[in-house]
Enzyme design. Structure first.
Site, PDB file in Angstrom:
ATOM      1  N   GLU A  11       0.724  -1.006  -0.083  1.00 47.86           N
ATOM      2  CA  GLU A  11      -0.089  -0.018   0.109  1.00 47.86           C
ATOM      3  C   GLU A  11       1.009   1.132   0.236  1.00 47.86           C
ATOM      4  O   GLU A  11       0.407   2.588  -0.654  1.00 47.86           O
ATOM      5  CB  GLU A  11      -0.913   0.257   1.007  1.00 47.86           C
ATOM      6  CG  GLU A  11      -2.547  -0.057   0.938  1.00 47.86           C
ATOM      7  CD  GLU A  11      -3.324   0.587   2.011  1.00 47.86           C
ATOM      8  OE1 GLU A  11      -4.038  -0.318   1.976  1.00 47.86           O
ATOM      9  OE2 GLU A  11      -3.304   0.768   3.470  1.00 47.86           O
TER      10      GLU A  11
ATOM     11  N   HIS B 292       7.479 -26.569  -0.580  1.00 45.02           N
ATOM     12  CA  HIS B 292       6.444 -28.058  -1.786  1.00 45.02           C
ATOM     13  C   HIS B 292       5.541 -27.468  -2.204  1.00 45.02           C
ATOM     14  O   HIS B 292       4.752 -28.018  -2.378  1.00 45.02           O
ATOM     15  CB  HIS B 292       6.101 -29.108  -0.332  1.00 45.02           C
ATOM     16  CG  HIS B 292       7.100 -29.645   0.223  1.00 45.02           C
ATOM     17  ND1 HIS B 292       7.351 -30.671  -0.302  1.00 45.02           N
ATOM     18  CD2 HIS B 292       7.975 -29.365   1.276  1.00 45.02           C
ATOM     19  CE1 HIS B 292       9.294 -31.282   0.622  1.00 45.02           C
ATOM     20  NE2 HIS B 292       9.173 -29.578   1.580  1.00 45.02           N
TER      21      HIS B 292
ATOM     22  N   LYS C  57     -13.777   0.910  -4.032  1.00 45.92           N
ATOM     23  CA  LYS C  57     -15.049   1.519  -2.985  1.00 45.92           C
ATOM     24  C   LYS C  57     -16.166   2.009  -3.245  1.00 45.92           C
ATOM     25  O   LYS C  57     -17.047   1.441  -3.398  1.00 45.92           O
ATOM     26  CB  LYS C  57     -14.927   2.330  -2.023  1.00 45.92           C
ATOM     27  CG  LYS C  57     -13.373   1.263  -0.925  1.00 45.92           C
ATOM     28  CD  LYS C  57     -13.398   2.464   0.496  1.00 45.92           C
ATOM     29  CE  LYS C  57     -12.262   2.134   0.925  1.00 45.92           C
ATOM     30  NZ  LYS C  57     -11.737   3.438   2.108  1.00 45.92           N
TER      31      LYS C  57
HETATM   32  O1  PA5 Z   1      -3.717   1.637   5.929  1.00 45.92           O
HETATM   33  C1  PA5 Z   1      -4.448   2.151   5.519  1.00 45.92           C
HETATM   34  O2  PA5 Z   1      -4.988   3.569   5.544  1.00 45.92           O
HETATM   35  C2  PA5 Z   1      -5.424   1.371   5.431  1.00 45.92           C
HETATM   36  O3  PA5 Z   1      -5.296   0.178   4.967  1.00 45.92           O
HETATM   37  C3  PA5 Z   1      -6.439   1.197   6.586  1.00 45.92           C
HETATM   38  O4  PA5 Z   1      -5.828   0.870   7.773  1.00 45.92           O
HETATM   39  C4  PA5 Z   1      -7.992   0.260   5.911  1.00 45.92           C
HETATM   40  O5  PA5 Z   1      -8.007   0.497   4.921  1.00 45.92           O
HETATM   41  C5  PA5 Z   1      -8.472   0.571   7.401  1.00 45.92           C
HETATM   42  O6  PA5 Z   1      -9.504   2.089   7.744  1.00 45.92           O
HETATM   43  P1  PA5 Z   1     -10.314   2.128   8.529  1.00 45.92           P
HETATM   44  O7  PA5 Z   1      -9.115   2.615   9.373  1.00 45.92           O
HETATM   45  O8  PA5 Z   1     -10.153   3.922   8.197  1.00 45.92           O
HETATM   46  O9  PA5 Z   1     -10.672   1.800   8.398  1.00 45.92           O
END
Ligand code: PA5
Length: 447
Positions: free
Chosen positions: A286, A307, A421
């Site tokens: 990310e 394996h 989303k």
């Molecule tokens: O690293 C990030 O910001 C994302 O992976 C969030 O943690 C994830 O989308 C969850 O978001 P939130 O904590 O706003 O529900």
């Protein structure tokens, strides 16, 4: 140093000069990070967090964890992405992936809100039947659909079982200090709340209340975890790529990437590493996967995956490199017994510790994969303590920031996560998404 980089298995792929030539880029990244002048600089709260954390809230986390430990059989942690992976990684690493099945003096811990599976939800609800339950809903934005749906279901369960007032004592909310639907909800009803700091993104939040409350409920030494992270914070500040293993890791990955090694495989030799690798995958995937750039992070647990994926790693596309976490002291021993009959022919292993056999598997695999053209970066972790894990968490967070800056991206945003989303909301008929829904319905009709 709880983490030490061994470069012997990468040196035939990246020369000393190529590594040294990264110094200018590393220095620039270091300066941007420490002077807070780089991309995404509003999200650098994690950098000094192990020293500057909110001590009052930290004390409240410990009190809440004790209360939860005493008052329930099942603790459900609701969150997705950075709002659950860190806690789960630490609990499984330091306790066990089999934590819920082992003897313990605290509640079983389950994770929900990280999928939209009806069967997973029904299984969790079955586990809760006839048992005392507490929940911790975690969402920085307070608006993410998956945890919001799970929270609605579990809140309903608790309110039915304990009444609204009784449920209030069993619901713990970790979210933004001031904004978001979840914060408004918590304030209105009066749940105990914990804060995801504004300047700490989800995937960098394991050492905030996001991770610390569930981790403390598992009976883990959060002081040791924070101390380890703080020791890493102090130790990993030298901009010299030859002296700072964290920066060397960031530099090596970027050199390998430029040489066409576009996939990094995190290798563990312990099943308890599995969710830690998931946490690492989110952190790097990310943070770096944007602008059509970035190393694809993947993971394996050996010997298991030798394996299944071992063949591909040995002889498939040569766009891979491996990062091996080698744990020097696992804290347990298990001896292979002697069998006088020796029908299985295993007496050459009699009396040997499984850790030794595992280390030979690791050594043999390192040589084989390097011979097959796969560079291996080895990170030696001192032991399986909370302190060492805290150190390693910080090591990877800082290396990720440096690596992202070297790559030229903003390591602290995640614009790409929004695309699915918007489509999902439109398809589900969420108010405000009517136009997108019409466009998607037309695409579906044309399929
Ligand atoms: O690293 C990030 O910001 C994302 O992976 C969030 O943690 C994830 O989308 C969850 O978001 P939130 O904590 O706003 O529900």
């Amino acid at each position: 140093m709880s983490v030490r980089l061994v470069d012997s298995y990468v040196s035939s792929f990246v020369s000393a000069k190529e590594c040294a030539d990264m110094q200018a880029a590393v220095t620039a990244a270091h300066t941007a990070l420490h002077e807070k002048s780089g991309k995404g600089n509003a999200f650098l709260g994690w950098l000094d967090l192990p020293r500057d954390y909110d001590k009052e809230e930290y004390a409240r986390i410990k009190i809440a964890a004790e209360k939860i430990r005493k008052s329930c059989d099942v603790f459900v942690v609701i969150g997705i992405g950075g709002s659950y992976l860190g806690a789960r990684a630490v609990i499984e690493f330091l306790k066990s992936p089999l934590y819920n099945n082992l003897k313990k003096d605290g509640p079983e811990i389950y994770f929900s809100g990280c999928d939209i599976s009806a069967s997973h939800m029904q299984e969790l609800l079955q586990i809760c039947e006839g048992r005392d339950v507490c929940i911790n809903v975690i969402s920085k934005s307070g608006t993410t659909t998956e945890p919001a749906v799970a929270f609605r279901i579990f809140r309903g369960l608790l309110e039915k079982k304990y009444g609204v007032e009784g449920a209030k004592e069993r619901i713990f909310v970790t979210t933004d200090r001031a904004k978001g639907t979840l914060k408004g909800f918590a304030d209105q009803i009066g749940y105990e709340t914990f804060v995801v700091p504004d300047d700490v993104g989800g995937r960098f939040s394991v050492l905030t209340a996001v991770g610390l409350l569930p981790i403390a409920v598992a009976g883990i030494d959060i002081d040791g975890l924070m101390q380890g992270a703080n020791d890493a914070r102090e130790a990993l500040t030298d901009p010299d790529v030859q002296k700072n293993d964290c920066y060397k890791y960031a530099a090596l990955r970027n050199v390998l990437y430029k040489k066409g090694k576009t996939t990094e495989i995190m290798v563990g030799y312990e099943p308890f590493m599995q969710t830690f690798s998931e946490w690492w995958k989110q952190l790097y995937g990310e943070s770096e996967g944007k602008e059509n750039k970035g190393i694809y992070p993947s993971s394996v647990i050996f010997s298991t995956d030798l394996h299944s994926l071992g063949q591909y790693i040995q002889e498939g596309e040569r766009n891979l490199f491996e990062t091996v976490v080698s744990i020097l002291d696992t804290g347990v021993t298990q001896t292979i017994p002697h069998d006088p009959a020796n029908i299985d022919g295993l007496n050459f292993l009699s009396g040997k510790d499984l850790n030794y056999v595992n280390s030979m598997a690791r050594q043999g695999t390192l040589f084989a994969h390097v011979d097959g053209g796969v560079p291996n970066i080895v990170l030696e972790l001192k032991d399986r303590s909370a302190h060492s894990l805290g150190y390693m968490i910080y090591f990877f967070e800082k290396a990720c920031a440096i690596s992202g800056y070297i790559l030229g991206v903003n390591p602290f945003d995640q614009p790409g996560v929004e695309a699915y989303k918007k489509n999902m909301f439109a398809l589900l008929g969420k108010p405000g998404f009517e136009q997108q829904k019409a466009a998607l319905d037309a695409r579906i009709a044309a399929l």
